[in-house]
Design an enzyme around this catalytic site. Structure first.
Site, short mmCIF file in Angstrom:
data_model
loop_
_atom_site.label_atom_id
_atom_site.label_comp_id
_atom_site.label_asym_id
_atom_site.label_seq_id
_atom_site.Cartn_x
_atom_site.Cartn_y
_atom_site.Cartn_z
N ALA A 115 3.27 1.69 2.87
CA ALA A 115 4.49 0.90 2.71
C ALA A 115 5.48 1.61 1.79
CB ALA A 115 4.15 -0.49 2.16
N CYS A 123 0.82 -1.21 0.00
CA CYS A 123 0.00 0.00 0.00
C CYS A 123 0.85 1.27 0.00
CB CYS A 123 -0.90 0.00 1.23
SG CYS A 123 0.05 0.05 2.77
N HIS A 149 5.45 6.42 -2.66
CA HIS A 149 6.73 6.99 -3.11
C HIS A 149 6.51 8.45 -3.51
CE1 HIS A 149 7.50 2.67 -4.75
NE2 HIS A 149 7.81 2.74 -3.48
N ARG A 178 13.08 -4.39 6.32
CA ARG A 178 13.44 -4.15 4.92
C ARG A 178 14.94 -4.26 4.65
NH1 ARG A 178 13.39 0.93 2.16
NH2 ARG A 178 13.54 0.64 -0.08
#
Lengths: 537, 454
Positions: free
Chosen positions: A58, A55, A187, A89
């Protein structure tokens, strides 16, 4: 075994009609004769489809913002979103002062039912106050989760008030998980805020040394950025900031002083790359530090950009030294890998980047795709004017910047720029499809059903993807390599990374463990003598 | 490591720092995987489903299959009815499970989607089932989500179709590993009692390598068994936080009496499980089990000097921590800090009662976080830390021997295959604790004190 349109049709026939129509547009069989091939991307995943996508939260907190080590990243919401993006991550970071690295901490406002009913702004403000008192960070980020947007908590207002109270920047990211269609929306949201609030906030007016660069879209997974920086520093570059692997808020503020921006992951950071060019006149160069050939090409392109004979010579020296050192080792691994085939399905760049490294080991990538890319990541940036924005992409605001009157400076002349653009990917990315061979398959937002079907037909020797499909594939007896987390190995970038990757891939192929899948009693009849007798009688 | 954590404890109320819990839906997803041929479905944004699948996969190192309603901004404004109906249709057509188990998320809960009415109006193929549980992330923890989904299974599926209860036991094992569920089944089987264990992730999340992938492995509680659970003589709820609600629902709906027990970790809790079975089913304990118990006690006494008097900090999920604390006390060890991230006064009450009986004073905390645990340890150091993977930061910062028990364990493997429950599991825990302490003694010993035999 190759795949043709007819076979593809057969696979898709299992889908309900609507799903079939949709998914067909996301799958392309490369046909060079056809010229440019269109693929649908960055559109909604149909409900019920087992997708690998995540999503906006994230993409924003998890990918772009989270790695900034000297900030405290508060997640405003119920506990889960903060919890799952805590330490998972592998974006590594080190700080000279360990009290200025907060990556091993996880901060959640842990919203309770009453916060959902009465609003969570007060709790968030309290959390910010407590964080400042205990951790003294240089800046704080606040990321929104799904319910925050629905109940109408005003993150921007809370952040603004906190900035006044504490005299540090508090950045609000409205990256609710439902925004957009994948991580990609996040992003973009992260890029906008970092550009608007952080980049350029530093006092430096000029780069402290020659060949100052930023590395954009490099997240230092498994130490990738450290290996890239080792080589760059050796050649004579000065790295101003890395966005955002092992990145820091302090360095990011001065990103405007660089002479060139390198773009590693195009999808997650191209917005900032473009805006830096408009605002400060800093061009960006698409690089790929995955694989030896791609690393060499990227280094040579950088040297071309600066055009200094001394730099060009030093670049060649380092390339010669590094390749002489690692080529014999790679040759050994190639003997193991040669002739094998791979699927390569990763996020927004690695699905493309790793194909070169696979090829150097003699492994052909026969199917590739991205989880959350846009059409330009497949078809190249030339396609951007043709991309129609839909309701989902319109919900993510575009940030429009203008040249900074004081700091805008042409780094190279227009003529030089035009000339360079003919030779190197300056301000351009040509996308994945043009690098793929005839008959190979490109799949956008590959899902579980298609994964199984394509594996049955194409029988790859290795499947490069993420944790969610890793064990599905391995249960089929096929090695699977996580290219998000590198299976806790790495670095895979640069020269040393290529060797590490080759070692790991070879290990996947040669592990004796695969030989035990079939029990011996299932391989051959146990009492073959008797069976003959019985047949005779 | 964790250099910003100071000894001085500042009281906080703005949220959690380094949480010792996560949100409800992951527990619901895990529970649903314990039904044979079930596909869990996450009604919310894609990210929830993705995060939960990733985290469960890291813990079990096995495929975790689940679908999502893939909410967009539009669905968030207008509700997720269309998304869920589409999802139900697609899931049955493409992935063909026998049953779909829907759980909600903070998003769909905040919107207020009415799942039962959506299910009623959805196209569900003949013979297929859809069940649901409400699992708002802003209430309780992942353990609550597990509990809610198990309760949902009973609400939807359990039936009474015999007049006299059958000579069989329902066991609700709680939020434990498939290796634990396997061990619990083995114990009940050795006792010669028919059982329905639900949920049962053994054979699903510890499925064997065969060279063929199957989306629905052999394991899991069969739908028929869940239906039949309404006919059982008794329900044993192992761990009140994860299992009691489902057991109470069986009592309410099907009049199956409920016995609430601890998660059978350690000698006492395992004894209680067996005693309950003896009482309800009039069975003799077979020698096989008595032998195992004897072996365990043999080990406990033979090695007591490895661990007796050592101080311990324990954190994790409430049912596991409660049972573990009891076992730690049986070993002569001293719990100093006992913490769970899950809220619940019952946790503190139960642990405090045990400590009182043992004459030990300790810090006991529900709804705590790991920042607080770390600070408590800084103020009162311990010899050993027991908890899930997230404890490794504290263990490194304070140079503590560390034993990994609980959920999630992301940095070690095989744990999900082997039990911590039952007498066998208790032996394994001693092995882990002893080894951790002895490794440390070896590491720290001067050459002249370095012992061959210990």
């Amino acid at each position: 075994m190759a795949i043709d349109e007819k076979m593809l049709e057969q696979i898709l026939n299992k889908y309900p009609a609507k799903v079939k129509r949709n998914r067909k547009k996301h799958i392309v069989i490369r046909d060079i004769e056809k010229g440019a091939q269109e693929i649908e991307a960055n559109t909604r995943t149909i409900p019920g489809i087992i997708t690998n996508r995540g999503c906006a939260f994230a993409g924003c907190k998890g990918v772009v913002v989270g790695p900034l080590k000297d900030m405290v990243h508060i997640v405003h919401g119920p506990v889960g979103c903060a919890y799952y993006s805590w330490g998972t991550r592998r974006n590594k970071a080190k700080s000279e002062n360990p009290k200025e690295n907060f990556l091993n901490y996880c901060f959640s406002t842990d919203m309770q039912e009453s916060d959902i009913v009465f609003g969570g702004e007060k709790k968030l403000a309290k959390m910010i106050d407590e964080v400042v008192e205990i951790f003294h960070p240089k800046a704080i980020s606040v990321s929104a989760t799904c319910p925050v947007g629905l109940i109408g908590d005003d993150l921007v207002a809370v952040a603004k008030a906190a900035e006044k109270r504490h005299g540090i920047q508090v950045l609000a990211f409205n990256c609710e998980g439902y925004k957009g269609v994948s991580q990609s929306a996040g992003h973009h949201i992260a890029n906008n805020i970092l550009m608007e609030k952080v980049i350029g906030a530093g006092n430096l007016e000029e780069a402290p040394s020659k060949y100052s660069i930023n590395i954009l879209g490099e997240y230092n997974i498994g130490g990738d950025s450290w290996e890239i920086e080792r080589v760059l520093k050796d050649i004579g570059y000065h790295v101003v900031t890395v966005m955002t692997g092992d990145g820091s808020y302090e360095e990011l503020k001065n990103a405007h002083i660089a002479e060139l921006n390198l773009v590693q992951c195009h999808r997650s950071i191209n917005y900032i790359a473009e805006m830096l060019e408009i605002k400060y006149g800093t061009p960006w160069l698409k690089v790929n530090f995955i694989g030896i050939e791609n690393t060499i090409k990227s280094l040579r392109n950088m040297a071309q950009y600066f055009g200094d004979p001394e730099l060009i010579q030093k670049t060649e020296e380092v390339i010669a030294r590094e390749t002489a050192r690692i080529e014999p080792v790679m040759a050994q691994y190639k003997k193991i890998c040669e002739g094998k085939t791979a699927f390569c399905f990763v996020g927004g760049s690695r699905g493309h980047h790793y194909q070169g490294l696979f090829a150097e080991l003699g492994v052909e990538t026969i199917l590739a795709g991205y989880e959350f890319a846009h059409r330009d990541d497949y078809e190249g940036r030339d396609i951007i004017p043709e991309i129609k924005s839909d309701a989902d992409s319109k919900n993510i605001p575009d940030l429009h910047v203008t040249p900074d009157q004081r700091r805008y400076r042409l780094k190279i002349s227009d003529e030089k720029m035009a000339e360079l653009k003919k030779r190197i990917p300056l301000g351009n990315y040509k996308g994945m499809i043009s690098d793929m061979k005839d008959g190979h398959v490109i799949v956008d937002d590959l899902n579980h059903f298609e994964t199984e079907e394509f594996i049955k037909i194409l029988k790859p020797d290795i499947f490069a993807s993420g944790i969610k499909d890793k064990y599905v594939v391995q249960k089929m007896g096929i090695p699977s390599k996580q290219l998000h987390s590198y299976d806790y190995s790495g670095p895979y970038a640069g020269f040393n990374g290529a060797v590490k990757f080759a070692e790991d891939i070879s290990m996947a192929f040669t592990s004796p463990t695969w030989n035990f899948i079939t029990p011996p009693w299932k391989n051959k009849p146990l009492l073959d003598g008797k069976i003959v007798d019985e047949e005779a009688s | 490591m964790l250099d910003s954590t100071s000894k001085q404890i500042v009281k906080r109320s703005g949220g959690v720092i380094n949480p010792a819990k996560t949100c409800q839906p992951i527990g619901a997803m895990y529970a649903a995987l314990g039904i044979h041929k079930c596909l869990p479905h996450s009604h919310g944004s894609q990210g929830c489903c993705s995060y939960h699948r990733m985290h469960l996969t890291r813990h079990f190192r096995d495929p975790i299959m689940a679908s999502t309603s893939s909410f967009t901004e539009g669905a968030s404004v207008f509700g997720g009815v269309a998304n869920l109906k589409t999802a139900i249709k697609n899931v049955f057509t493409i992935y063909d499970p026998d049953i779909m188990a829907i759980h909600t998320t903070c998003l769909s809960e905040t919107i207020g989607d009415d799942i039962p009415s959506i299910i009623k109006s959805a196209e569900i193929p003949e013979g297929k089932l859809v069940i649901h549980a409400n699992t708002p992330s802003y209430v309780g923890s992942h353990v609550t989500g597990f509990s809610n989904m198990v309760k949902g299974m009973i609400t939807y599926l359990a039936e009474v179709d015999v007049e006299e209860k059958k000579q069989q036991v329902n066991v609700i094992p709680g939020f434990v590993n498939p290796g634990d569920m396997r061990e619990i089944k083995r114990i009940v089987k050795i006792m010669g009692i028919d059982s329905i264990v639900l949920p049962d992730t053994s054979g699903v999340l510890d499925a064997p390598m065969t060279g063929e992938y199957t989306m629905y492995p052999r394991g899991g509680t069969k739908i028929e068994e869940i239906k039949d659970s309404g006919n059982s003589l008794v329900t044993l709820a192992l761990g009140s936080f994860a299992s009691s609600d489902a057991a109470k629902e069986l009592k309410r709906k099907c009049n199956v009496p409920e016995v609430s027990l601890k998660t059978p970790i350690g000698v006492k809790a395992t004894d209680e499980l067996i005693m309950s079975l003896i009482k309800k089913f009039n069975k003799e304990v077979p020698y096989e089990l008595e032998e195992e118990r004897g072996q365990l006690v043999d080990i406990m006494t033979d090695t007591h000097f490895h661990f007796h008097g050592k101080t311990v900090a324990i954190f994790g999920d409430p049912d596991i921590v409660i049972a573990l604390t009891e076992y730690i006390l049986s070993l002569g060890m001293i719990p100093v800090h006992v913490l769970t991230g899950t809220p619940g006064g019952a946790f503190e009450k139960e642990i405090k009662a045990m400590l009182l009986e043992a004459g030990i004073r300790a810090n006991v905390k529900a709804a705590g976080d790991l920042m607080e645990l770390h600070q408590l340890i800084k103020n009162k150091p311990v010899d050993l830390l027991i908890g899930n993977t997230y404890g490794k930061y504290i263990a490194r910062a304070e140079d503590l021997p560390f034993v990994r028990i609980g959920f999630p364990i992301l940095d070690r493997s095989v744990h999900s295959y082997l039990p911590v429950v039952g007498y066998k599991g208790a032996m394994r825990i001693i092995e882990m604790i002893s080894n951790a302490l002895l490794e440390r003694a070896d590491r720290d010993a001067a050459d002249e004190d370095f012992e061959l035999v210990m």
